[in-house]
Motif scaffolding. Sequence first.
Motif, PDB file in Angstrom:
ATOM      1  N   ASP A   1       0.799  -1.381  -0.004  1.00 26.56           N
ATOM      2  CA  ASP A   1      -0.148  -0.016  -0.078  1.00 26.56           C
ATOM      3  C   ASP A   1       0.956   1.200  -0.028  1.00 26.56           C
ATOM      4  O   ASP A   1       0.538   2.264  -0.638  1.00 26.56           O
ATOM      5  CB  ASP A   1      -1.073  -0.248   0.963  1.00 26.56           C
ATOM      6  N   MET A   2       1.925   1.129   0.440  1.00 27.91           N
ATOM      7  CA  MET A   2       2.833   2.371   0.788  1.00 27.91           C
ATOM      8  C   MET A   2       3.607   2.573  -0.504  1.00 27.91           C
ATOM      9  O   MET A   2       4.321   3.788  -0.498  1.00 27.91           O
ATOM     10  CB  MET A   2       3.585   2.029   2.022  1.00 27.91           C
ATOM     11  N   TRP A   3       3.881   1.738  -1.226  1.00 29.55           N
ATOM     12  CA  TRP A   3       4.958   1.925  -2.448  1.00 29.55           C
ATOM     13  C   TRP A   3       4.692   3.247  -3.080  1.00 29.55           C
ATOM     14  O   TRP A   3       5.474   4.063  -3.754  1.00 29.55           O
ATOM     15  CB  TRP A   3       4.989   0.901  -3.269  1.00 29.55           C
ATOM     16  N   ARG A   4       3.203   3.448  -3.430  1.00 28.44           N
ATOM     17  CA  ARG A   4       3.001   4.650  -4.298  1.00 28.44           C
ATOM     18  C   ARG A   4       3.280   6.036  -3.651  1.00 28.44           C
ATOM     19  O   ARG A   4       3.283   6.851  -4.219  1.00 28.44           O
ATOM     20  CB  ARG A   4       1.540   4.568  -4.498  1.00 28.44           C
ATOM     21  N   TRP A   5       3.712   5.678  -2.447  1.00 25.22           N
ATOM     22  CA  TRP A   5       3.965   6.996  -1.443  1.00 25.22           C
ATOM     23  C   TRP A   5       5.448   7.253  -0.981  1.00 25.22           C
ATOM     24  O   TRP A   5       5.910   8.313  -0.881  1.00 25.22           O
ATOM     25  CB  TRP A   5       3.130   7.396  -0.265  1.00 25.22           C
ATOM     26  N   MET A   6       6.126   5.936  -1.345  1.00 28.77           N
ATOM     27  CA  MET A   6       7.452   6.239  -0.834  1.00 28.77           C
ATOM     28  C   MET A   6       8.539   6.506  -1.680  1.00 28.77           C
ATOM     29  O   MET A   6       8.313   6.040  -3.165  1.00 28.77           O
ATOM     30  CB  MET A   6       7.947   4.454  -0.201  1.00 28.77           C
ATOM     31  N   PRO A   7       9.540   6.886  -1.436  1.00 27.71           N
ATOM     32  CA  PRO A   7      10.841   7.319  -2.343  1.00 27.71           C
ATOM     33  C   PRO A   7      11.429   6.011  -2.602  1.00 27.71           C
ATOM     34  O   PRO A   7      11.391   4.885  -1.914  1.00 27.71           O
ATOM     35  CB  PRO A   7      11.612   8.192  -1.784  1.00 27.71           C
ATOM     36  N   VAL A   8      12.217   6.088  -3.627  1.00 27.19           N
ATOM     37  CA  VAL A   8      13.024   5.033  -4.211  1.00 27.19           C
ATOM     38  C   VAL A   8      14.071   4.646  -3.104  1.00 27.19           C
ATOM     39  O   VAL A   8      14.600   5.710  -2.382  1.00 27.19           O
ATOM     40  CB  VAL A   8      13.784   5.414  -5.414  1.00 27.19           C
ATOM     41  N   ILE A   9      14.170   3.706  -2.644  1.00 25.31           N
ATOM     42  CA  ILE A   9      15.233   3.115  -1.811  1.00 25.31           C
ATOM     43  C   ILE A   9      16.123   1.962  -2.400  1.00 25.31           C
ATOM     44  O   ILE A   9      15.946   1.540  -3.342  1.00 25.31           O
ATOM     45  CB  ILE A   9      14.657   2.332  -0.536  1.00 25.31           C
ATOM     46  N   GLU A  10      17.430   2.036  -1.965  1.00 26.09           N
ATOM     47  CA  GLU A  10      18.509   1.202  -2.603  1.00 26.09           C
ATOM     48  C   GLU A  10      18.043  -0.259  -2.459  1.00 26.09           C
ATOM     49  O   GLU A  10      17.392  -0.631  -1.442  1.00 26.09           O
ATOM     50  CB  GLU A  10      19.745   1.406  -1.860  1.00 26.09           C
ATOM     51  N   GLY A  11      18.405  -0.882  -3.703  1.00 23.59           N
ATOM     52  CA  GLY A  11      17.913  -2.501  -3.669  1.00 23.59           C
ATOM     53  C   GLY A  11      16.651  -2.778  -4.440  1.00 23.59           C
ATOM     54  O   GLY A  11      16.211  -3.867  -4.367  1.00 23.59           O
ATOM     55  N   GLY A  12      15.516  -1.720  -4.502  1.00 25.12           N
ATOM     56  CA  GLY A  12      14.469  -2.108  -5.367  1.00 25.12           C
ATOM     57  C   GLY A  12      13.192  -2.199  -4.685  1.00 25.12           C
ATOM     58  O   GLY A  12      13.357  -2.160  -3.223  1.00 25.12           O
ATOM     59  N   VAL A  13      12.202  -2.568  -5.108  1.00 24.72           N
ATOM     60  CA  VAL A  13      10.867  -2.417  -4.547  1.00 24.72           C
ATOM     61  C   VAL A  13      10.462  -3.853  -4.197  1.00 24.72           C
ATOM     62  O   VAL A  13      10.217  -4.816  -4.987  1.00 24.72           O
ATOM     63  CB  VAL A  13       9.754  -2.002  -5.595  1.00 24.72           C
TER      64      VAL A  13
END
Length: 196
Positions: A34-46
């Motif tokens: 649910d949070m991916w659409r609001w979260m910034p890119v982080i190292e290592g991928g989704v």
Amino acid sequence: MNLDAPGLANAVVRLENFGPEHRDALEASGAIDDMWRWMPVIEGGVSFDNYFASTLKHRDLGHIKPFAVFRQSDDAFAGVSEFGVINALHRRVRISAFWHPPSMRGTLVFPATQCLLIQRALDWGARRIAWVVDTRNEPAFRAFQKLGATHEGTLRSFMRLTDGSRADMHSLSMLRDEAKEAVERLEAQIADAHVA
């Protein structure tokens, strides 16, 4: 007082320092999807594994103070939140990574959680407490305004999201006296709800 000292609880929720023991509850909640659409890119991928590992890494480095939230009435997993962008010299902190299950939105879970975090920031000595919210997330923006946070403006193209787009973010804050007033209002709201 340390931002991550134990004892964060009120009649509605309790906050536990986030750790490996919360992995199963977090994964089962669907929070990360649910949070991916609001979260910034982080190292290592989704992926959930990457999110979890990244959270623990940044916790261990002292960059963030994350919490798992539980509803007191039934001990149900009630979300996550964290302190970040912590600056002890200037006594400022940001409350971020906030998420609650859809079934608990619009209940006392959100204001009760924020009440605890705001009070803990005050106990730590915060002079400024901040939030940033994606401009497309109107429910969250309105919720923080309802808490008493002041909208300071829009941070344009503030961060890259997991889908490759760039997000404009509302910047909100409370100064120390405003935060004290917010805690008083929130505590009264919680007390009134539990008397009724």
